[in-house]
Design an enzyme around this catalytic site. Structure first.
Site, short mmCIF file in Angstrom:
data_model
loop_
_atom_site.label_atom_id
_atom_site.label_comp_id
_atom_site.label_asym_id
_atom_site.label_seq_id
_atom_site.Cartn_x
_atom_site.Cartn_y
_atom_site.Cartn_z
N PHE A 119 77.45 88.22 44.48
CA PHE A 119 76.55 87.01 44.04
C PHE A 119 75.32 87.37 44.31
O PHE A 119 74.28 86.93 43.39
CB PHE A 119 76.84 85.66 44.32
N LYS A 120 74.87 88.26 45.13
CA LYS A 120 73.53 88.39 45.59
C LYS A 120 72.62 89.29 44.36
O LYS A 120 71.45 89.25 44.20
CB LYS A 120 73.30 89.55 46.80
N ASP A 121 73.58 89.73 43.61
CA ASP A 121 73.11 90.73 42.60
C ASP A 121 72.08 89.67 41.38
O ASP A 121 71.17 90.18 40.79
CB ASP A 121 73.81 91.50 41.70
#
Length: 475
Positions: A119-121
């Protein structure tokens, strides 16, 4: 829009200024002077927007110093279907964050379709383009110093690799991440990427980042910036997918949604808190922890007592092996009525072991923020991974399993429940193998990742050694 520090001793700044700066000079975290309020008319108009267009509308409320045409271009370049190309539902790739509904009725908000499968992307790809834009406008360079417990590091490095004017120095806990996570980071050979494995836990790495950031002379001389979730740009970008998930899970804006968020550093759920403060109809924010349950303990008891390194558990959901949640300061600032003196007093107590609000007037205000919490264990993760695979044929990662486990046990009525997916299962293949006696397949192009040569520097958890490394590689 101007930004203030939670500690109250730094001048107000613009979005572009705090984007490059990370921590405020007084050691606090930046927040908007006031949260922008979204009207019913805006919610109605935004419901059918593409992800890129929705990102532009929301970020326009925060980045008011970037010309609209430039910001729109950055959002369009960032949120393209081909960048988020590992979707389990290829026909919905253009949605960027589609929902997968489990048979039991819980929705998984897919956030792991980006280049590093986490999800960090969703925020980091935007941050990379924003950094390059602002640095080019100012004719400046930056040395990014970050700490990762797993996914932040690879997301940052993939977003910043090859960017003009940017070097990345990423600290990670030596030997504490999954083999896939290590390979994602350490196999990068780009000249502007430097990986440092710290002999300790994530909290040790995070403490080094904060210590360097608080050395104002060093920070200024070597132009130190941050991409951890202490960076406001990360939080602002994450607000977007709460709106997108809400629209996808509801028919109209009279409905509420509950979001369950696996939480380590409190950044992801902090974005949900901000979306709710802006006016998004969020009925509950469900915080899920693993065995490192400092945050769950707070929301149940009012006591916030970060653990030391020796008391932090190494778990099978390692991105949440955190006992000092940096972004929690942002929430407590709102909880205490945005009183910087009170916030600073509490964080002095944190340095002495923690604080307890259970008998304070502030604790009586907690209910209005809609937070509830729960925790999960390794046995819970295995059981949840097995049950979801049996019922839906879907392999979920360990952190998402923590979220589903907690979402199942929290009573929520009258609204859909969305669990924010954390990563794809392949990033934690060891635990998937333990649970299902089979390993998840790697997406095309990543099957041989763990066989690639790795480039890494191992060093003690020592601030001065990290500084010396930055100096040596910044000349």
């Amino acid at each position: 829009m101007r930004y203030l520090s939670t500690r109250g001793q730094s001048p107000a700044q613009s979005f572009s200024d705090i984007l490059l700066g990370g921590l405020a000079p007084d050691g606090g975290l930046y927040l908007p002077e006031q949260y922008p309020q979204v009207t019913a008319e805006q919610l109605a108009a935004w419901r059918q927007l593409s992800y890129a267009d929705l990102a532009f509308e929301i970020l326009s409320l925060f980045a008011t110093d970037i010309p609209a045409a430039d910001l729109r271009d950055i959002c369009q370049r960032t949120y393209r279907a081909e960048v988020y190309g590992y979707a389990r539902q290829p026909e919905k790739a253009a949605d960027i964050t589609p929902i997968t509904w489990l048979k039991e009725g819980i929705g998984l908000l897919e956030l792991s379709n980006g280049p590093t499968l986490a999800f960090k992307d969703m925020a980091m790809q935007l941050l990379g383009n924003l950094f390059e834009y602002v640095l080019a406008k100012r004719g400046e360079e930056i040395n990014i110093l970050g700490a990762t417990s797993g996914d932040t590091g690879s997301a940052a490095e993939y977003a910043m690799r090859g960017k003009r004017g940017v070097r990345v120095f990423m600290l990670s806990p030596h030997g504490k991440m999954s083999a896939f996570q290590r390979a994602q980071m350490y196999s990068l050979q780009d000249e502007n990427i430097f990986n440092i494995a710290v002999e300790g836990m994530f909290d040790d790495a995070q403490d080094i980042v904060k210590a360097v950031s608080n050395d104002h002379a060093f920070k200024a001389r070597y132009k130190i910036g941050a991409v951890n979730s202490i960076n406001w740009g990360r939080i602002a970008a994450q607000v977007v997918y709460y709106f997108k998930g809400y629209f996808a899970a509801t028919q109209d804006n009279s409905q509420q949604v509950a979001f369950c968020v696996p939480s380590g550093n409190f950044g992801n759920i902090c974005a949900g808190h901000i979306a709710r403060m802006m006016g998004l109809p969020i009925g509950k924010l469900i915080l899920a922890t693993n065995e490192n349950d400092v945050l769950d303990e707070f929301f149940k008891s009012g006591a916030y007592r970060p653990r030391g390194t020796a008391e932090t558990f190494v778990t099978s959901s390692p991105s949440m092996d955190i006992s000092k949640a940096s972004n929690f300061e942002r929430f407590v600032f709102d909880l205490v009525g945005r009183n910087p003196a009170r916030l600073a007093e509490l964080w002095q107590q944190v340095d002495q072991g923690g604080f307890d609000l259970s008998s304070s007037p502030e604790w009586a205000q907690l209910e209005q923020f809609a937070f509830v919490s729960g925790k999960s264990s390794h046995a819970d993760r295995l059981a949840t991974i097995r049950s979801v695979f049996a019922s839906d044929g879907l392999m979920i990662d360990t952190h998402t399993a923590d979220g589903i486990k907690v979402a199942r046990e929290i009573a929520v009525t009258g609204m859909p429940v969305l669990v924010l997916e954390t990563a794809q299962a392949v990033k934690f293949a060891e635990t998937i193998q333990e649970a299902l006696q089979q390993s998840p397949a790697a997406p095309q192009g990543l099957a041989d990742l763990e066989t690639l040569p790795q480039r890494i520097t191992v060093m003690p958890a020592d601030v001065e050694q990290v500084k010396q490394f930055i100096v040596a590689h910044s000349e």
